[in-house]
Design an enzyme around this catalytic site. Structure first.
Site: not given
Ligand code: PA5
Length: 443
Positions: A285, A306, A420
């Protein structure tokens, strides 16, 4: 106390050592930008100082609340997705016994809100129906669909069993301090609530209540975890050579420029599997944007030798491997001599299983090097809170430097937001009508 160690010697068979030396100063500048909050996405670098900023009072408050919350519960469900669960799961799985889940110790920790599987949720509901359980719901935005769905379903199960005052004792919320549906709900219902600092994004939030509360609930020492991270803060807040966060980031960067575009995080301890899952999110990310970034993958050895071993040894040569190498096992198990030796294993008798595992690791490294897979090694003295704390901070710091070396913002996730929004539009959420029309016309 010892520290985790980094060994990048092998990468110099693939990248130019003088180029590495030339760029070290540049990478050190990127590291300084992280500390001085002067790089891209600088409103999300609060995680850098977390190990120093968290007070003993905060740690004690989490510990005593978690101790109380554990009482009289068979199961605690941690609800969250992405950065709101991977860090906690990584630490809990690393520190737990491999078979704790089958033991009699309670409460057991289970995770939800990390998928939208009807079977998962229905089976979890069924599983919890005759159990005493509590919920820790974690969402920074407070609006993410997966955790919100799971929370609604499990909360309603609790509501059927308990009155309002008991319900309040069975739900903990961890969310943003200022906004979001979860914050509103928590305030209205009077849930005990912990906050995620504004300047810390999901995947960098392990050392906030997002990670610390569930880890404390699982019975682990969060103070030691923070001490480990603090030690790594000191180790990596320096422009001196041998700063392991700079070295790791730079070695990866040069390998990437050398067409090694896939990094495989390998471990030889099944308990570290969830660390890899957390690491994949952290790097994926943070770096995977603007058409750039190393693709983070993972394997569990020797299991995956394996299955994936063939590809790693002999497939397309665009990968490198980072090995998590644990020095000391927690247990001691020696192979006994067998009088018949019908399995032919007597040549190993008297050896510890960990010695055999180490030889598998060494043999694999040699084979992969020969197969032109650069190997980076991270030595972990042993798996405990302190070294896992070091490892987490080390990866977070390296990831930020890596993002800056790629000249991008390592702290946003526009790609995640896109899915989203599409999902909201397709499900008919208010305010997404225009996007829904566009998507439906493209079907
Ligand atoms: O790292 C990030 O920002 C994302 O992976 C969020 O943690 C994830 O989308 C969950 O978001 P939230 O904590 O707002 O529910």
């Amino acid at each position: 106390m010892d520290t985790i160690k980094l060994n990048i010697d092998n990468t110099f068979n693939f990248i130019d050592k003088s180029k590495f030396a030339d760029l070290e100063k540049e990478a050190a500048k990127k590291n300084q930008q992280v500390h001085t909050k002067t790089g891209k996405g600088n409103d999300f670098v609060g995680w850098v100082d977390l190990p120093n900023n968290i007070s003993l009072e905060e740690i004690n408050a989490i510990n005593s609340s978690a101790k109380q919350f554990r009482k009289d519960k068979d199961i605690i469900v941690i609800i969250g997705i992405g950065g709101s669960y991977l860090g906690a799961k990584a630490v809990i799985d690393s520190l737990s016994g491999n078979f704790d889940v089958y033991g009699n110790n309670t409460p057991k920790i289970v995770f939800a809100g990390q998928n939208i599987s009807e079977d998962y949720l229905a089976e979890l509901k069924e599983f919890l129906s005759d159990k005493s359980f509590g919920i820790v719901v974690i969402s920074k935005s407070g609006t993410t669909t997966e955790p919100a769905l799971a929370f609604r379903i499990l909360k309603s199960l609790l509501e059927k069993k308990y009155d309002k005052s008991e319900l309040k004792k069975r739900i903990i919320a961890i969310t943003d301090k200022e906004e979001g549906a979860l914050l509103k709900l928590a305030k209205k219902q009077g849930y005990e609530t912990y906050y995620i600092p504004n300047d810390v994004g999901g995947r960098y939030s392990v050392l906030t209540p997002v990670g610390l509360y569930p880890i404390a609930l699982a019975g682990f020492d969060i103070e030691k975890l923070i001490q480990g991270a603090k030690n790594m803060f000191v180790e990596t807040n320096t422009t001196a050579q041998n700063n392991i966060a700079i070295e790791y980031a730079l070695a990866r960067f040069l390998l990437y420029n050398h067409n090694k575009t896939i990094e495989i995080l390998a471990n030889y301890e099944p308990k570290l599997n969830s660390i890899s899952e957390w690491w994949k999110q952290l790097f994926g990310e943070s770096e995977g944007k603007e058409g750039k970034g190393i693709f983070p993958a993972s394997v569990n050895f020797t299991t995956d030798l394996h299955s994936m071993g063939q590809y790693i040894q002999d497939g397309k040569r665009n990968l490198f491997e980072t090995v998590l190498s644990v020095k000391k096992s927690k247990n001691k198990l020696v192979l006994e001599k067998d009088k018949d030796n019908s399995d032919g294993l007597n040549y190993l008798s008297g050896k510890r299983i960990s010695e055999i595992n180490k030889m598998a690791e060494l043999g694999t490294n040699i084979a992969h090097e020969k197969g032109e897979v650069p190997i980076i090694k991270i030595d972990i003295p042993e798996i405990n809170e302190y070294y896992i704390g070091q490892l987490i901070y080390f990866f977070e710091k390296s990831c930020a430097i890596s993002g800056y070396l790629l000249d991008l913002n390592p702290f946003d996730q526009p790609g995640v937001e896109e899915y989203k929004n599409n999902m909201f539009a397709l499900l008919g959420k208010e305010g997404y009508e225009k996007l829904a029309n566009k998507l439906n016309n493209n079907k």
